[in-house]
Scaffold this motif. Structure first.
Motif, PDB file in Angstrom:
ATOM      1  N   ASP A 170      -4.943  -3.934  -4.293  1.00  0.00           N
ATOM      2  CA  ASP A 170      -6.379  -3.153  -4.585  1.00  0.00           C
ATOM      3  C   ASP A 170      -5.975  -2.014  -5.174  1.00  0.00           C
ATOM      4  O   ASP A 170      -4.915  -1.634  -5.806  1.00  0.00           O
ATOM      5  N   GLU A 221      -0.115   1.472  -5.861  1.00  0.00           N
ATOM      6  CA  GLU A 221      -0.273  -0.042  -5.094  1.00  0.00           C
ATOM      7  C   GLU A 221       1.169  -0.756  -5.804  1.00  0.00           C
ATOM      8  O   GLU A 221       1.206  -0.726  -6.831  1.00  0.00           O
ATOM      9  N   ASP A 224      -6.953   1.334  -3.493  1.00  0.00           N
ATOM     10  CA  ASP A 224      -7.218   2.829  -2.810  1.00  0.00           C
ATOM     11  C   ASP A 224      -6.384   3.511  -2.577  1.00  0.00           C
ATOM     12  O   ASP A 224      -6.354   4.600  -1.689  1.00  0.00           O
ATOM     13  N   ASP A 225      -5.072   3.535  -3.103  1.00  0.00           N
ATOM     14  CA  ASP A 225      -3.656   4.297  -2.997  1.00  0.00           C
ATOM     15  C   ASP A 225      -3.426   4.940  -4.337  1.00  0.00           C
ATOM     16  O   ASP A 225      -2.115   5.043  -4.366  1.00  0.00           O
ATOM     17  N   ASP A 280       0.986  -1.304   0.105  1.00  0.00           N
ATOM     18  CA  ASP A 280      -0.023   0.075   0.121  1.00  0.00           C
ATOM     19  C   ASP A 280       0.957   1.029   0.107  1.00  0.00           C
ATOM     20  O   ASP A 280       1.493   1.461   0.865  1.00  0.00           O
ATOM     21  N   SER A 283      -2.902  -4.116  -0.179  1.00  0.00           N
ATOM     22  CA  SER A 283      -2.111  -4.589  -0.970  1.00  0.00           C
ATOM     23  C   SER A 283      -0.969  -5.385  -0.462  1.00  0.00           C
ATOM     24  O   SER A 283      -0.217  -4.695   0.322  1.00  0.00           O
TER      25      SER A 283
HETATM   26 CA   LIG Z   1      -4.221  -0.057  -1.266  1.00  0.00          CA
END
Ligand SMILES: [Ca+2]
Ligand SMILES: [Ca+2]
Ligand SMILES: [Ca+2]
Ligand SMILES: [Ca+2]
Length: 398
Positions: free
Chosen positions: A205, A217, A207-208, A67, A161
């Motif tokens: 994933d 990620e 979200d970053d 992440d 992640s």
């Molecule tokens: Ca992430």
């Protein structure tokens, strides 16, 4: 010149990806580290090795942070470390090592047993970690006050992640940064260049990503699942050079497993799937975009595969005999319609052809009935397709 260039490129790629020397003979066979329900009692880790061989005490299952949140710069660093061997522990007589956890609530003394222990095949070496904590319904390892034996596993292995690697390392790999310059590529120098890497996979994933002001990620595995490759490849999805990258649209991966006796890193060597249901008989998503390879869509994990090889996509395809056994149809002969039923709902399409092979009907929906009302009397053939198999049946219109 072109060939020389290609050779140089391939050489460069393989060098870039070989910053951690590779070994063989020990494999990540199943990894369920982000199950439905509470992680603490539903995770499952399975390693495949040589039957009865002593597990080296310097063999570790590690996770590497992936992440790239704006507020952190620890991506590429080793997080949790599970020490698989203790000097005497061996792989089971079947070649498998399984790691599971039970959880005892210290307030109520209620014990929640993981769902796998009762189904893992005889012959498997099972390491059961007894967790004691203050909230059995919690998924967080912060609810754990003690774990026995302490091999570095607290019942909740890092989720996405993250990269999971099986490595043999001359010293405890905790805290090693395999990507000090944070470019998503394993560095050419560092403690990790002394490791031997046996296997590695990543789930990323989303979200970053860069467009949210984060760093991206990061996946350092030899095979990597990302959620949305097309949208995100320029938006901060960093995958190590030479990795196989699979898209798993709109969903995260719950199950990673090797197919059969596979040893490589192509999409036909692995199973990556989102799932539903309840352990141990998790059901893979019916959405083929969330399952790789697609043949595993809607596959229900049978309890027989814990402490055993996973199926291969090829063995999942049904045979013509199975398709024949599955299907019934009536009446035949008919004056108007033929009704078709499938016990397991596996028909994907039906064709009706005449005796010269000309296709008269082709349908992929409403497969329970074929209307021959407008047909001339005579002989026709019905081609039925399902799950990679095809059967042909003669039908008569009166
Ligand atoms: Ca992430
Ligand atoms: Ca977890
Ligand atoms: Ca780097
Ligand atoms: Ca780093």
């Amino acid at each position: 010149m072109k060939n020389l260039l290609l050779t140089c490129m391939m050489l460069t790629m393989s060098i870039a990806f070989a910053q951690i020397p590779s070994g063989s003979g020990v494999y990540l066979n199943k990894l369920i580290v982000s199950p439905n329900g509470d992680d603490l009692t539903n995770e499952y880790i399975e390693i495949r090795g040589t039957p009865d061989a002593v597990i080296p005490s310097d063999l570790y299952l590690i996770n590497v942070e992936g992440d790239g949140e704006a507020s952190r710069d620890d991506y590429g660093e080793v997080g949790e470390v599970i020490q698989l061997g203790d000097g005497t522990r061996t792989f089971g007589s079947n070649g498998f090592l399984a790691i599971v956890a039970n959880y005892t609530d210290e307030n109520t003394n209620v014990v929640t047993t993981n769902p796998y222990t009762s189904v893992i095949a005889a012959g498997t070496t099972i390491v059961t970690i007894e967790l004691i904590g203050n909230d059995v319904t919690g998924s967080s390892s912060s609810n754990v006050s003690s774990f026995t034996p302490d091999i570095g596993y607290d019942g909740n292995f890092e989720d996405w992640s993250a990269t999971y690697m099986l490595v043999q390392a001359p010293s405890d790999p905790s805290g090693v940064d395999i990507d000090a310059d944070n470019d998503g590529v394993i560095d050419a120098t560092g403690d990790h260049t002394m490791w031997t890497r046996y296997d590695s996979v990543s789930f990323l994933d989303e979200d970053d990503l860069l467009d949210s002001g984060d760093n991206g990620e990061f996946g350092y595995g030899q095979i990597i699942v990302v959620r949305d490759l097309a949208e995100n490849s320029s938006n901060g999805i960093f995958t190590d050079t030479g990795a196989t990258v699979i898209e798993n649209t709109g969903s995260n991966v719950h199950f990673w497993g090797r197919q059969g006796t596979s040893t490589g890193f192509t999409t036909s060597d692995w199973i990556a799937a989102s799932f539903d249901g309840t352990g141990p008989n998790w059901e893979f998503s019916g959405n083929t975009a969330r399952v790789s390879p697609a043949e595993f869509a809607s596959y229900i994990i049978p309890s027989e595969i814990y402490g055993a090889l996973n199926p291969t996509a090829a063995t999942l395809s049904i045979t013509e005999q199975e398709l024949t056994d599955d299907i019934s149809f009536f009446p035949n002969p008919t004056t108007n319609v033929i009704n078709i039923s499938s016990k397991n709902d596996i028909i994907s399409s039906i064709e009706v052809v005449n005796v010269t092979g000309q296709i008269l009907i082709q349908k992929e929906n409403d497969l329970d009935v074929i209307d021959l009302t407008s047909f001339s009397t005579g002989l026709y053939y019905m081609n039925i397709y399902g799950d990679g198999a095809k059967i042909t049946k003669a039908i008569v219109k009166n």
